[in-house]
Design an enzyme around this catalytic site. Structure first.
Site, PDB file in Angstrom:
ATOM      1  N   LYS A  56      -1.350 -10.926  -1.579  1.00  8.63           N
ATOM      2  CA  LYS A  56      -0.688 -10.850  -2.880  1.00  8.63           C
ATOM      3  C   LYS A  56      -1.124 -11.995  -3.792  1.00  8.63           C
ATOM      4  O   LYS A  56      -1.302 -11.831  -4.995  1.00  8.63           O
ATOM      5  CB  LYS A  56       0.826 -10.849  -2.696  1.00  8.63           C
ATOM      6  CG  LYS A  56       1.400  -9.532  -2.188  1.00  8.63           C
ATOM      7  CD  LYS A  56       2.909  -9.587  -2.180  1.00  8.63           C
ATOM      8  CE  LYS A  56       3.505  -8.219  -1.858  1.00  8.63           C
ATOM      9  NZ  LYS A  56       3.163  -7.735  -0.534  1.00  8.63           N
ATOM     10  N   GLU A  93       7.924 -16.070  -7.782  1.00  7.92           N
ATOM     11  CA  GLU A  93       7.840 -15.530  -9.130  1.00  7.92           C
ATOM     12  C   GLU A  93       9.224 -15.304  -9.705  1.00  7.92           C
ATOM     13  O   GLU A  93      10.225 -15.263  -8.969  1.00  7.92           O
ATOM     14  CB  GLU A  93       7.037 -14.223  -9.140  1.00  7.92           C
ATOM     15  CG  GLU A  93       7.612 -13.120  -8.296  1.00  7.92           C
ATOM     16  CD  GLU A  93       6.691 -11.917  -8.213  1.00  7.92           C
ATOM     17  OE1 GLU A  93       5.466 -12.084  -8.369  1.00  7.92           O
ATOM     18  OE2 GLU A  93       7.196 -10.804  -7.995  1.00  7.92           O
ATOM     19  N   HIS A 137      14.201  -2.296  -0.244  1.00  4.67           N
ATOM     20  CA  HIS A 137      12.891  -2.451  -0.887  1.00  4.67           C
ATOM     21  C   HIS A 137      11.942  -1.296  -0.542  1.00  4.67           C
ATOM     22  O   HIS A 137      10.729  -1.431  -0.704  1.00  4.67           O
ATOM     23  CB  HIS A 137      12.237  -3.786  -0.503  1.00  4.67           C
ATOM     24  CG  HIS A 137      13.046  -4.976  -0.883  1.00  4.67           C
ATOM     25  ND1 HIS A 137      13.248  -5.366  -2.178  1.00  4.67           N
ATOM     26  CD2 HIS A 137      13.736  -5.864  -0.102  1.00  4.67           C
ATOM     27  CE1 HIS A 137      14.012  -6.449  -2.215  1.00  4.67           C
ATOM     28  NE2 HIS A 137      14.323  -6.765  -0.980  1.00  4.67           N
ATOM     29  N   ARG A 168      -4.816   2.821  -1.137  1.00  4.44           N
ATOM     30  CA  ARG A 168      -4.731   4.050  -0.344  1.00  4.44           C
ATOM     31  C   ARG A 168      -3.996   5.098  -1.164  1.00  4.44           C
ATOM     32  O   ARG A 168      -3.511   4.826  -2.271  1.00  4.44           O
ATOM     33  CB  ARG A 168      -3.952   3.796   0.946  1.00  4.44           C
ATOM     34  CG  ARG A 168      -2.563   3.207   0.699  1.00  4.44           C
ATOM     35  CD  ARG A 168      -1.765   3.084   1.976  1.00  4.44           C
ATOM     36  NE  ARG A 168      -0.573   2.268   1.812  1.00  4.44           N
ATOM     37  CZ  ARG A 168       0.582   2.671   1.300  1.00  4.44           C
ATOM     38  NH1 ARG A 168       0.691   3.913   0.839  1.00  4.44           N
ATOM     39  NH2 ARG A 168       1.622   1.863   1.200  1.00  4.44           N
TER      40      ARG A 168
END
Length: 677
Positions: free
Chosen positions: A125, A209, A244, A301
């Site tokens: 990430k 973040e 999530h 993907r």
């Protein structure tokens, strides 16, 4: 070396390195294109649906995924021995594994996915955000650098302002992720996120973040070919999530104007170009309440939710993957793509929504789905008799609906969920039905906290069984006993014998029968007195009476009238367990009726097979014990009722297949007894 994509023609045989609904979906598209398919399967999947869907199938190891579907050498060996030219990884398992893609290249087998470099670039990430920042793709304010010192990360959190989100750099699926609202809790949350990331991914690096309040999760489907062309196929809204992970997805995202949609598409294309992408990919963005969007990650993907994009564009994305992997250009330009109508996808899972969506297991005893049409699509990899095990993702199916506008498509989704029936495991169908009919969802007032915000509506306490469900259970049992009696009469040759009567006749009183049920969800006994009428029955439920009549349809549906009102139900029986399905909601009951038990031709107590799913609470014998007819062998507990398994004949216990504390499925062979010498 891998075949040159520019010079390759279409493949004649591919191996599908996956299972379940995606493997079945890939096999279906290949069949339409005249491509032969090779399935791989674990020992647990020997009779699985995807095995039967392919032209040939190769075993690759034991049930645990690490020993089978994640075993790269075994999959490559199956590809080599079967003569497959390419491998399609589906999603999950090895689909975003750079080592697997590299191994395919080294083996001279085409990996139907992006280049190794693209997978590696998006695998972290932090690295992905650095690439996107350089490409001008908007990023959420935060830090994704190499310095992982707690002090620096805490300073970053203070600078960008709370709340913040700590995320595993190498992660996904919500693992290694913590929201922090208070600086005093930052260190604790950081340590927890790192522990989880290290356990899940072997990498404890994190990024920090800004946490956006009431954000939406909007993602864009991109496609690129090896000639340098890149297009987007518009966006999907995947905001409704639990733990999530996505629950319901839709396309296009509601509430976006054309200018914002264009900006999203252009940003997604820029992201794909920045890493030299080839094939299908998804660029995920988080969007705030003002419509500003920021890059989150790129999935290299095909996504689980790709059918909603197919429904609104009329394109087959798997076919696109195959053509691009074979070196062909994209089948159309950006200007040729347009949005048509609206689509929803609901993921049908074996899970218990009332227990924080914990995965469930069990054997699918009955499976009924809405009929497929141009409006309704069912993607599934399970069938009746399949086991939902602990080894794999508990998805049962994807229910996809389409119509000309969002309101109509949502109405179709709610209606389709009402006729989606699964018996044998706990599912989220009832939860999805409530979600699809929720006013806030209908008005598209959605964000990633939707389920928590509306938890009281979506996850209410289990209500008492209603009169309609209890009437359906009772009528089904009465009709079933009548049907069994007629069959016995037909076989006996004496159809007038009074022993075949089921009219509930009593001397000096009305004709009636009393039935007893146990409702485990509310831990209570229920009694119904059924009075026989010339047409139908008068049912006394204790709290009131209803006049009921109906019949069983060939497809198993119960068509009934309750006080003159027509209703449909599915009442499915496994031993003494009845699953009553009405209007998308299922309730389980246990029937205990001495009259029905005496007339039942099915497995009785005393059989060596489990009469219903349950828990072994006592084992009275061991192999080698001599038993006589009627001796107690084992005790099962099901729905808080105990069932004694007794010897049917004299003999010697040959095997005891279950121990105290083990769960068993209906029909499981509990013990075996052989005749004595």
């Amino acid at each position: 070396m891998a075949p040159n994509r520019r010079e390759s023609s279409m493949f004649h045989k591919i191996l599908i390195a996956n299972r379940g609904e995606i493997a079945c979906r890939i096999a279906r598209t290949c069949r339409e294109l005249g491509i032969r398919t090779v399935a791989v399967y674990s020992e647990a999947d020997r009779e699985a649906m995807h095995v039967k869907a392919c032209d040939e199938a190769w075993p690759i190891g034991p049930a645990p995924a690490r020993d089978s579907y994640l075993n790269i050498p075994r999959i490559l060996e199956a590809a080599r021995r079967s003569g497959a030219q390419a491998i399609h990884p589906g999603y999950g398992f090895l689909s975003e594994n750079a080592d697997f893609a590299r191994a395919c290249d080294e083996a001279g087998i085409v990996f139907i996915g992006p280049p190794v470099g693209a997978i590696e670039a998006m695998g972290s990430k932090s690295a992905a955000k650095a690439i996107m920042e350089a490409a001008g793709v908007p990023l959420v304010p935060g830090y994704h650098g190499d310095d992982q010192s707690p002090a620096l990360l805490a300073d970053v959190a203070a600078r960008i302002g709370y709340p913040v989100l700590i995320k595993a750099s190498a992660g996904g699926g919500g693992k290694g992720m913590r929201r922090v609202d208070d600086p005093d809790r930052f260190r604790e949350a950081l340590e927890a996120a790192r522990r989880e990331a290290r356990s899940a991914f072997g990498d404890d690096r994190v990024l920090v973040e800004k946490y956006l309040l009431q954000p939406r999760h909007v993602e864009v489907q991109v496609f690129a070919d090896s000639q340098g062309r890149v297009v987007h196929l518009f966006e999907r809204d995947c905001s409704v999530q639990r733990r999530h992970q996505k629950v319901i997805e839709e396309a296009p995202a509601p509430g976006l104007d054309q200018a914002r949609r264009h900006q999203l598409g252009e940003a997604a294309i820029a992201a794909a170009r920045a890493i030299g992408y080839v094939g299908a990919g998804t660029v995920e963005f988080i969007m705030d309440s003002r419509g500003e969007f920021y890059f989150m990650e790129m999935n290299t993907r095909l996504q689980v939710e790709h059918p909603v994009t197919e429904m609104i564009t009329g394109q087959d994305l798997v076919a696109w993957q195959l053509r691009v992997a074979a070196g062909h250009p994209l089948p159309c330009e950006q200007a040729d793509l347009a949005i048509r109508g609206h689509a929803f996808e609901a993921r049908i899972y074996a899970e218990d929504a009332d227990r924080d969506f914990l995965p469930a297991t069990g054997t699918i005893g009955h499976l009924r789905t809405p009929p497929s049409s141009r409006h309704v699509r069912i993607d599934t990899g399970v069938q009746e008799g399949d086991e939902i095990s602990v080894h794999y993702d508990p998805m049962i199916a994807k229910l996809v609906v389409w119509d000309q506008d969002r309101e109509t498509a949502l109405r179709r989704l709610a209606t389709a969920l009402e006729s989606f029936i699964v018996v044998g495991t706990t599912t989220n169908v009832g939860f999805l039905s409530r979600l699809a009919r929720h006013p806030a969802f209908a008005e598209a007032r959605i964000d990633t906290g939707f389920i928590d915000t509306h938890r009281a509506d979506l996850l209410p306490p289990v209500p008492p069984i209603n009169d309609g469900q209890l009437c359906a259970a009772t009528l089904h049992e009465l009709l079933r006993v009548e049907q069994a009696a007629r069959e016995r009469a037909r076989q006996s040759g004496d159809i007038t014998s009074p022993w075949h009567a089921t009219t509930g006749w009593r001397l000096n009183t009305d004709s009636h029968r009393t039935l007893h049920f146990f409702d485990s969800a509310r831990d209570r006994d229920l009694k119904v007195v059924a009075h026989y009428l010339d047409t139908g029955f008068r049912l006394d439920l204790g709290q009131g009476e209803h006049w009921v009549q109906g019949n069983l349809q060939p497809d198993g549906r119960l068509r009934m009238q309750v006080d003159g009102v027509h209703q449909d139900a599915w009442v499915l029986q496994e031993g003494r367990r009845l699953s009553v399905c009405m209007a998308g909601h299922t309730r389980d009951l246990v029937i205990h009726d001495p009259l029905a038990a005496g007339m039942d031709d099915e497995i009785q107590e005393g059989s060596l097979m489990a009469p219903m799913p349950g828990l072994v609470v006592a084992v009275h014998v061991k192999p080698g014990d001599v038993v006589q007819e009627g001796d107690p062998l084992m005790v099962l507990e099901a729905m808080k009722m105990e069932y004694q398994i007794s010897a049917l004949t004299d003999g010697i216990v040959d095997s005891v297949n279950y121990s105290e504390g083990e769960q068993v499925t209906e029909g499981a062979q509990l013990l075996t007894i052989r005749q004595g010498e």
